[in-house]
Design a protein around this motif. Structure first.
Motif, mmCIF file in Angstrom:
data_model
loop_
_atom_site.group_PDB
_atom_site.id
_atom_site.type_symbol
_atom_site.label_atom_id
_atom_site.label_comp_id
_atom_site.label_asym_id
_atom_site.label_seq_id
_atom_site.Cartn_x
_atom_site.Cartn_y
_atom_site.Cartn_z
ATOM 1 N N VAL A 206 0.855 -1.180 0.000
ATOM 2 C CA VAL A 206 0.000 0.000 0.000
ATOM 3 C C VAL A 206 0.893 1.233 0.000
ATOM 4 N N GLU A 207 0.618 2.159 -0.918
ATOM 5 C CA GLU A 207 1.384 3.400 -0.998
ATOM 6 C C GLU A 207 0.702 4.453 -0.128
ATOM 7 N N ASN A 208 1.456 4.959 0.831
ATOM 8 C CA ASN A 208 0.940 5.965 1.762
ATOM 9 C C ASN A 208 1.892 7.159 1.753
ATOM 10 N N GLY A 209 1.633 8.105 0.827
ATOM 11 C CA GLY A 209 2.551 9.241 0.684
ATOM 12 C C GLY A 209 3.880 8.777 0.149
ATOM 13 N N ASP A 210 4.974 9.114 0.844
ATOM 14 C CA ASP A 210 6.313 8.695 0.434
ATOM 15 C C ASP A 210 6.637 7.283 0.878
ATOM 16 N N MET A 211 5.786 6.689 1.707
ATOM 17 C CA MET A 211 6.032 5.359 2.238
ATOM 18 C C MET A 211 5.246 4.304 1.454
ATOM 19 N N THR A 212 5.886 3.157 1.252
ATOM 20 C CA THR A 212 5.238 1.988 0.645
ATOM 21 C C THR A 212 5.371 0.845 1.636
ATOM 22 N N GLU A 213 4.240 0.368 2.129
ATOM 23 C CA GLU A 213 4.261 -0.567 3.260
ATOM 24 C C GLU A 213 3.475 -1.834 2.934
ATOM 25 N N LEU A 214 3.924 -2.939 3.540
ATOM 26 C CA LEU A 214 3.193 -4.194 3.466
ATOM 27 C C LEU A 214 2.148 -4.219 4.575
ATOM 28 N N VAL A 215 0.886 -4.378 4.198
ATOM 29 C CA VAL A 215 -0.195 -4.428 5.193
ATOM 30 C C VAL A 215 -1.044 -5.663 4.919
ATOM 31 N N GLU A 216 -1.732 -6.124 5.949
ATOM 32 C CA GLU A 216 -2.560 -7.323 5.821
ATOM 33 C C GLU A 216 -3.856 -6.994 5.086
ATOM 34 N N TYR A 217 -4.213 -7.863 4.159
ATOM 35 C CA TYR A 217 -5.450 -7.665 3.403
ATOM 36 C C TYR A 217 -6.643 -8.126 4.237
ATOM 37 N N PRO A 218 -7.786 -7.433 4.168
ATOM 38 C CA PRO A 218 -8.926 -7.789 5.020
ATOM 39 C C PRO A 218 -9.537 -9.148 4.700
ATOM 40 N N LEU A 219 -9.324 -9.667 3.486
ATOM 41 C CA LEU A 219 -9.833 -10.984 3.110
ATOM 42 C C LEU A 219 -8.667 -11.951 2.914
ATOM 43 N N ASP A 220 -8.997 -13.263 2.933
ATOM 44 C CA ASP A 220 -7.954 -14.260 2.723
ATOM 45 C C ASP A 220 -7.530 -14.266 1.259
ATOM 46 N N LEU A 221 -6.264 -14.003 1.032
ATOM 47 C CA LEU A 221 -5.748 -13.927 -0.338
ATOM 48 C C LEU A 221 -5.299 -15.296 -0.826
ATOM 49 N N ASP A 222 -5.763 -15.658 -2.024
ATOM 50 C CA ASP A 222 -5.241 -16.855 -2.678
ATOM 51 C C ASP A 222 -3.906 -16.553 -3.344
ATOM 52 N N LYS A 223 -3.731 -15.281 -3.736
ATOM 53 C CA LYS A 223 -2.489 -14.887 -4.379
ATOM 54 C C LYS A 223 -2.245 -13.406 -4.186
ATOM 55 N N SER A 224 -1.011 -13.057 -3.851
ATOM 56 C CA SER A 224 -0.586 -11.666 -3.759
ATOM 57 C C SER A 224 0.800 -11.580 -4.402
ATOM 58 N N LYS A 225 0.893 -10.834 -5.499
ATOM 59 C CA LYS A 225 2.158 -10.756 -6.232
ATOM 60 C C LYS A 225 2.465 -9.321 -6.610
ATOM 61 N N PHE A 226 3.689 -8.897 -6.312
ATOM 62 C CA PHE A 226 4.193 -7.574 -6.678
ATOM 63 C C PHE A 226 5.303 -7.781 -7.700
ATOM 64 N N ARG A 227 5.203 -7.067 -8.838
ATOM 65 C CA ARG A 227 6.165 -7.291 -9.915
ATOM 66 C C ARG A 227 6.746 -5.985 -10.425
ATOM 67 N N MET A 228 8.063 -6.010 -10.692
ATOM 68 C CA MET A 228 8.786 -4.852 -11.226
ATOM 69 C C MET A 228 9.381 -5.212 -12.583
ATOM 70 N N ASP A 229 9.131 -4.384 -13.590
ATOM 71 C CA ASP A 229 9.640 -4.609 -14.944
ATOM 72 C C ASP A 229 10.745 -3.593 -15.241
ATOM 73 N N ASN A 230 11.866 -4.079 -15.750
ATOM 74 C CA ASN A 230 13.013 -3.210 -16.019
ATOM 75 C C ASN A 230 13.576 -3.469 -17.408
ATOM 76 N N LEU A 231 14.165 -2.440 -17.990
ATOM 77 C CA LEU A 231 14.985 -2.563 -19.195
ATOM 78 C C LEU A 231 16.405 -2.187 -18.797
ATOM 79 N N VAL A 232 17.327 -3.151 -18.923
ATOM 80 C CA VAL A 232 18.705 -2.921 -18.472
ATOM 81 C C VAL A 232 19.677 -3.256 -19.600
ATOM 82 N N PHE A 233 20.919 -2.783 -19.420
ATOM 83 C CA PHE A 233 21.980 -2.990 -20.404
ATOM 84 C C PHE A 233 23.171 -3.652 -19.703
ATOM 85 N N PRO A 234 23.241 -4.984 -19.741
ATOM 86 C CA PRO A 234 24.312 -5.705 -19.027
ATOM 87 C C PRO A 234 25.644 -5.642 -19.771
#
Length: 343
Positions: A206-234
């Motif tokens: 959950v994004e709260n201003g400048d802070m991004t925090e992990l909080v418990e969801y009010p319902l039982d989650l079957d799946k919770s996934k956070f994904r970051m996509d990047n383009l890099v030059f190795p």
């Protein structure tokens, strides 16, 4: 006598013109090769820009709810493969043209050399051979992903060790550093990275201003996934033996079935962050897709290494940049998996 002198003069002039003609032909070949090298860079830029636009269109369709999360990821993966193969195939055509020009140059680039060790009073011609120092490869990598704070162990992580994964696909060029040896190679290119994290304990970001925090969801989650996509030059320095293969007209080095070690890093930028939630509510399955800034860093850079045999290697990468901007905790993404080089 005058006729003999005339024909002798013609013969001498014809011999004198050989190196001049060879020099002119060699200069023309160099100009053509330089033009083709510029064409290769133009091809790479065109395909990268086309892929960028295609990914933007897919993201727009996802935002407009025309397609689902899985469909968007499938389309982006197909687009990345298509443009990577486009580059490989189009560049291969240019490389073949360059090789042909070099072979043609071999036929006219001759040098006059006197054999000092011979007792016979005769001269000989010798040939200068050329061969390519750069090869192109499709790179695919996949494995486990996680995020840790400084000094934190995987056992104390806020993310599922087995459930968090990464995928990477890109194009790499391998260039031999030395003319007559292949033990050291420089590898460089571009890659799309998809780093996934699955929070523990029924939580989501959950994004709260400048802070991004992990909080418990009010319902039982079957799946919770956070994904970051990047383009890099190795960029990697690759070490390892190779087999030198020779014919009368060509020389090349093969790393097939050979040990290799790569050490280097990467830098690039973020393409965005997303969350996917699955849960049951009122007897119905609900899928929620969330897209936001989440205070993630725009600039991506890190260290990476691989060790393996032939086209397969164990692969490790570590983001030196923190996932989230200050004042969030300094969390770094880390990945371990397998890397495959496809010729």
């Amino acid at each position: 006598m005058k006729k003999v002198t005339f024909y002798l003069a013609l013969f001498i002039l014809s011999l004198a013109s050989v190196p001049l003609q060879a020099q002119e032909d060699s200069t023309k070949v160099e100009v053509k090769i330089e033009r083709l090298e510029k064409e290769k860079q133009k091809i790479i830029s065109e395909e990268k820009e086309a892929l960028k636009k295609e990914v933007e269109k897919i993201n727009q369709r996802l935002d407009n709810k025309e397609i689902g999360w899985e469909e968007a990821e499938r389309l982006k993966s197909e687009a990345a493969k298509k443009h990577a193969l486009n580059i490989e195939n189009r560049v291969a055509i240019i490389d073949n043209q360059i090789s042909l020009l070099k072979r043609e140059e071999e036929e006219v680039t001759w040098s006059w050399d006197e054999d000092d060790d011979s007792n016979e009073d005769e001269d000989k011609w010798y040939h200068k051979s050329h061969y390519s120092r750069t090869s192109t490869h499709l790179v695919v990598a996949a494995g486990f992903n996680n995020a840790l704070e400084d000094g934190q162990s995987p056992n104390d992580s806020d993310f599922k060790i087995g459930g968090s994964r990464f995928f990477e696909i890109g194009l790499a060029w391998r260039t031999r550093v030395f003319d007559e040896s292949n033990w050291l190679r420089l590898r460089y290119g571009f890659s799309f990275q998809f780093n996934g994290l699955k929070p523990t304990d029924n939580r989501y970001y959950v994004e709260n201003g400048d802070m991004t925090e992990l909080v418990e969801y009010p319902l039982d989650l079957d799946k919770s996934k956070f994904r970051m996509d990047n383009l890099v030059f190795p960029v990697h320095f690759e070490f390892g033996p190779s087999k030198k293969l020779e014919t009368e007209r060509s020389v090349w080095y093969s790393t097939k079935d050979q040990f290799k070690l790569g050490i280097g890093g990467y830098a690039g930028f973020s393409l965005g962050a997303r969350q996917k939630l699955k849960y049951e509510e009122g007897g119905e399955n609900v899928k929620k897709k969330l897209k936001d800034d989440y205070n993630t860093n725009d600039f991506i850079y890190g260290l990476s290494s691989y060790i393996g045999w032939g086209g397969t290697a164990l692969y490790v990468k570590y983001d030196l940049n923190t996932i989230f901007k200050d004042p969030n905790p300094e969390l770094h993404n880390i990945s371990v998996g397998l890397r495959f080089d496809v010729n």
